[in-house]
Design a protein around this motif. Structure first.
Motif, PDB file in Angstrom:
ATOM      1  N   VAL A  84       0.851  -1.195   0.000  1.00 44.38           N
ATOM      2  CA  VAL A  84       0.000   0.000   0.000  1.00 44.38           C
ATOM      3  C   VAL A  84       0.884   1.241   0.000  1.00 44.38           C
ATOM      4  O   VAL A  84       0.646   2.189  -0.760  1.00 44.38           O
ATOM      5  CB  VAL A  84      -0.971  -0.014   1.202  1.00 44.38           C
ATOM      6  CG1 VAL A  84      -1.659   1.331   1.366  1.00 44.38           C
ATOM      7  CG2 VAL A  84      -1.993  -1.139   1.046  1.00 44.38           C
ATOM      8  N   ASP A  85       1.951   1.218   0.810  1.00 49.04           N
ATOM      9  CA  ASP A  85       2.877   2.349   0.846  1.00 49.04           C
ATOM     10  C   ASP A  85       3.571   2.533  -0.506  1.00 49.04           C
ATOM     11  O   ASP A  85       3.740   3.659  -0.980  1.00 49.04           O
ATOM     12  CB  ASP A  85       3.924   2.159   1.944  1.00 49.04           C
ATOM     13  CG  ASP A  85       3.317   2.213   3.352  1.00 49.04           C
ATOM     14  OD1 ASP A  85       2.188   2.721   3.503  1.00 49.04           O
ATOM     15  OD2 ASP A  85       3.980   1.729   4.287  1.00 49.04           O
ATOM     16  N   LEU A  86       3.986   1.440  -1.130  1.00 47.31           N
ATOM     17  CA  LEU A  86       4.646   1.526  -2.434  1.00 47.31           C
ATOM     18  C   LEU A  86       3.702   2.084  -3.503  1.00 47.31           C
ATOM     19  O   LEU A  86       4.089   2.959  -4.288  1.00 47.31           O
ATOM     20  CB  LEU A  86       5.171   0.156  -2.859  1.00 47.31           C
ATOM     21  CG  LEU A  86       6.405  -0.336  -2.106  1.00 47.31           C
ATOM     22  CD1 LEU A  86       6.656  -1.819  -2.410  1.00 47.31           C
ATOM     23  CD2 LEU A  86       7.622   0.500  -2.458  1.00 47.31           C
ATOM     24  N   VAL A  87       2.475   1.591  -3.531  1.00 47.08           N
ATOM     25  CA  VAL A  87       1.512   2.061  -4.536  1.00 47.08           C
ATOM     26  C   VAL A  87       1.163   3.526  -4.289  1.00 47.08           C
ATOM     27  O   VAL A  87       1.041   4.309  -5.238  1.00 47.08           O
ATOM     28  CB  VAL A  87       0.249   1.173  -4.549  1.00 47.08           C
ATOM     29  CG1 VAL A  87      -0.865   1.809  -5.364  1.00 47.08           C
ATOM     30  CG2 VAL A  87       0.586  -0.202  -5.091  1.00 47.08           C
ATOM     31  N   THR A  88       1.041   3.909  -3.035  1.00 48.62           N
ATOM     32  CA  THR A  88       0.762   5.311  -2.707  1.00 48.62           C
ATOM     33  C   THR A  88       1.902   6.201  -3.196  1.00 48.62           C
ATOM     34  O   THR A  88       1.666   7.270  -3.772  1.00 48.62           O
ATOM     35  CB  THR A  88       0.533   5.480  -1.193  1.00 48.62           C
ATOM     36  OG1 THR A  88      -0.578   4.654  -0.798  1.00 48.62           O
ATOM     37  CG2 THR A  88       0.249   6.921  -0.821  1.00 48.62           C
ATOM     38  N   GLY A  89       3.139   5.769  -3.017  1.00 53.22           N
ATOM     39  CA  GLY A  89       4.290   6.524  -3.516  1.00 53.22           C
ATOM     40  C   GLY A  89       4.296   6.613  -5.031  1.00 53.22           C
ATOM     41  O   GLY A  89       4.612   7.666  -5.601  1.00 53.22           O
ATOM     42  N   PHE A  90       3.942   5.515  -5.701  1.00 59.17           N
ATOM     43  CA  PHE A  90       3.859   5.522  -7.166  1.00 59.17           C
ATOM     44  C   PHE A  90       2.798   6.528  -7.622  1.00 59.17           C
ATOM     45  O   PHE A  90       3.028   7.312  -8.549  1.00 59.17           O
ATOM     46  CB  PHE A  90       3.531   4.118  -7.680  1.00 59.17           C
ATOM     47  CG  PHE A  90       3.306   4.057  -9.160  1.00 59.17           C
ATOM     48  CD1 PHE A  90       4.362   4.183 -10.055  1.00 59.17           C
ATOM     49  CD2 PHE A  90       2.031   3.852  -9.670  1.00 59.17           C
ATOM     50  CE1 PHE A  90       4.150   4.128 -11.424  1.00 59.17           C
ATOM     51  CE2 PHE A  90       1.808   3.793 -11.038  1.00 59.17           C
ATOM     52  CZ  PHE A  90       2.877   3.929 -11.924  1.00 59.17           C
ATOM     53  N   ALA A  91       1.646   6.516  -6.953  1.00 55.75           N
ATOM     54  CA  ALA A  91       0.571   7.454  -7.307  1.00 55.75           C
ATOM     55  C   ALA A  91       1.022   8.899  -7.099  1.00 55.75           C
ATOM     56  O   ALA A  91       0.787   9.759  -7.957  1.00 55.75           O
ATOM     57  CB  ALA A  91      -0.679   7.159  -6.486  1.00 55.75           C
ATOM     58  N   GLU A  92       1.689   9.157  -5.992  1.00 53.48           N
ATOM     59  CA  GLU A  92       2.181  10.513  -5.725  1.00 53.48           C
ATOM     60  C   GLU A  92       3.169  10.951  -6.806  1.00 53.48           C
ATOM     61  O   GLU A  92       3.161  12.115  -7.218  1.00 53.48           O
ATOM     62  CB  GLU A  92       2.836  10.576  -4.347  1.00 53.48           C
ATOM     63  CG  GLU A  92       1.841  10.511  -3.206  1.00 53.48           C
ATOM     64  CD  GLU A  92       2.505  10.378  -1.835  1.00 53.48           C
ATOM     65  OE1 GLU A  92       3.762  10.346  -1.749  1.00 53.48           O
ATOM     66  OE2 GLU A  92       1.768  10.298  -0.849  1.00 53.48           O
ATOM     67  N   ALA A  93       4.011  10.028  -7.275  1.00 51.94           N
ATOM     68  CA  ALA A  93       4.990  10.354  -8.316  1.00 51.94           C
ATOM     69  C   ALA A  93       4.306  10.741  -9.627  1.00 51.94           C
ATOM     70  O   ALA A  93       4.914  11.397 -10.469  1.00 51.94           O
ATOM     71  CB  ALA A  93       5.930   9.170  -8.534  1.00 51.94           C
ATOM     72  N   HIS A  94       3.045  10.346  -9.788  1.00 51.93           N
ATOM     73  CA  HIS A  94       2.291  10.663 -10.998  1.00 51.93           C
ATOM     74  C   HIS A  94       1.131  11.618 -10.719  1.00 51.93           C
ATOM     75  O   HIS A  94       0.216  11.744 -11.546  1.00 51.93           O
ATOM     76  CB  HIS A  94       1.787   9.365 -11.655  1.00 51.93           C
ATOM     77  CG  HIS A  94       2.918   8.557 -12.201  1.00 51.93           C
ATOM     78  ND1 HIS A  94       3.459   8.795 -13.432  1.00 51.93           N
ATOM     79  CD2 HIS A  94       3.630   7.546 -11.660  1.00 51.93           C
ATOM     80  CE1 HIS A  94       4.466   7.958 -13.635  1.00 51.93           C
ATOM     81  NE2 HIS A  94       4.587   7.199 -12.567  1.00 51.93           N
ATOM     82  N   ALA A  95       1.195  12.274  -9.566  1.00 53.69           N
ATOM     83  CA  ALA A  95       0.171  13.246  -9.167  1.00 53.69           C
ATOM     84  C   ALA A  95      -1.232  12.659  -9.261  1.00 53.69           C
ATOM     85  O   ALA A  95      -2.168  13.316  -9.702  1.00 53.69           O
ATOM     86  CB  ALA A  95       0.290  14.526 -10.008  1.00 53.69           C
ATOM     87  N   ALA A  96      -1.353  11.399  -8.843  1.00 55.40           N
ATOM     88  CA  ALA A  96      -2.642  10.697  -8.933  1.00 55.40           C
ATOM     89  C   ALA A  96      -3.217  10.429  -7.546  1.00 55.40           C
ATOM     90  O   ALA A  96      -2.479  10.209  -6.587  1.00 55.40           O
ATOM     91  CB  ALA A  96      -2.459   9.370  -9.673  1.00 55.40           C
ATOM     92  N   ASP A  97      -4.539  10.452  -7.470  1.00 55.51           N
ATOM     93  CA  ASP A  97      -5.236  10.000  -6.274  1.00 55.51           C
ATOM     94  C   ASP A  97      -5.402   8.494  -6.401  1.00 55.51           C
ATOM     95  O   ASP A  97      -5.429   7.950  -7.514  1.00 55.51           O
ATOM     96  CB  ASP A  97      -6.615  10.659  -6.173  1.00 55.51           C
ATOM     97  CG  ASP A  97      -6.516  12.161  -5.959  1.00 55.51           C
ATOM     98  OD1 ASP A  97      -5.616  12.610  -5.229  1.00 55.51           O
ATOM     99  OD2 ASP A  97      -7.351  12.885  -6.545  1.00 55.51           O
ATOM    100  N   VAL A  98      -5.526   7.806  -5.270  1.00 54.02           N
ATOM    101  CA  VAL A  98      -5.700   6.358  -5.293  1.00 54.02           C
ATOM    102  C   VAL A  98      -7.120   6.004  -4.893  1.00 54.02           C
ATOM    103  O   VAL A  98      -7.637   6.487  -3.891  1.00 54.02           O
ATOM    104  CB  VAL A  98      -4.709   5.637  -4.350  1.00 54.02           C
ATOM    105  CG1 VAL A  98      -4.895   4.132  -4.426  1.00 54.02           C
ATOM    106  CG2 VAL A  98      -3.271   6.021  -4.683  1.00 54.02           C
TER     107      VAL A  98
END
Length: 179
Positions: A84-98
């Motif tokens: 969950v932490d990794l996916v949240t970081g990936f989303a942040e890197a792409h300015a995306a909400d999860v």
């Protein structure tokens, strides 16, 4: 009487014409490949459905199957865990909400095949039974099981969404696979 034999080996000469011809062929082939790549219209790899472009500055739709410590799903809808932490970081890197969608692996694999999800997490391993329905990332970390086996941890993306897959794999490699 003694017979003498001579072996004469003739090597083809490398005339300036043949070297020039090879150079011309190399230039023509390089130009053709460059033109072909440009005609494909943009960067490679590509997503068949444009997932990475849609996710960037948008919403990353993530299916999550409970499998502590990788993923935990709480009754109130919160999610936690290493992945969950990794996916949240990936989303942040792409300015995306999860947007999290909890469910069993089988339900999430079907939802992904329908195009409803962009990523599935839940402690998936490289020997996942869903590898024909989804694309698995390269293993981003290894885990030693209590019985001493080594499991290679992966995440899933939709088949054909190659730019998304490469972007996720790149993020996981840069993040070191650990949150």
């Amino acid at each position: 009487m003694q017979v003498r034999s001579h072996l004469v080996v003739r090597r083809p000469s490398r005339s300036p014409v043949s070297t020039t011809a090879r150079s011309v062929v190399a230039v023509v082939l390089t130009s053709a490949v460059t033109t072909l790549a440009a005609a494909c219209g943009g960067p490679i790899p590509k997503d068949t459905d444009g997932s990475l472009a849609r996710i960037t500055d948008g919403v990353l739709r993530v299916g999550v199957s409970e499998n502590p410590p990788w993923t935990e799903v709480y009754d109130d809808g919160r999610v936690a865990g290493r992945e969950v932490d990794l996916v949240t970081g990936f989303a942040e890197a792409h300015a995306a909400d999860v947007e999290w969608t909890p469910g069993a692996e089988s339900e999430l694999a079907i939802a992904m095949a329908r195009g409803d999800l962009d990523v599935v997490v839940g402690g998936l391993t490289s020997d996942s039974p869903w590898e024909k329905e989804v694309a698995l990332t390269r293993p981003y970390t290894e885990e030693i099981t209590p019985d001493g086996d080594t499991e290679k941890m992966v995440m899933a993306t939709p088949l054909g969404e190659n730019a998304l897959l490469v972007a996720l794999e790149t993020y996981l490699a840069e993040a070191g696979g650990e949150s």
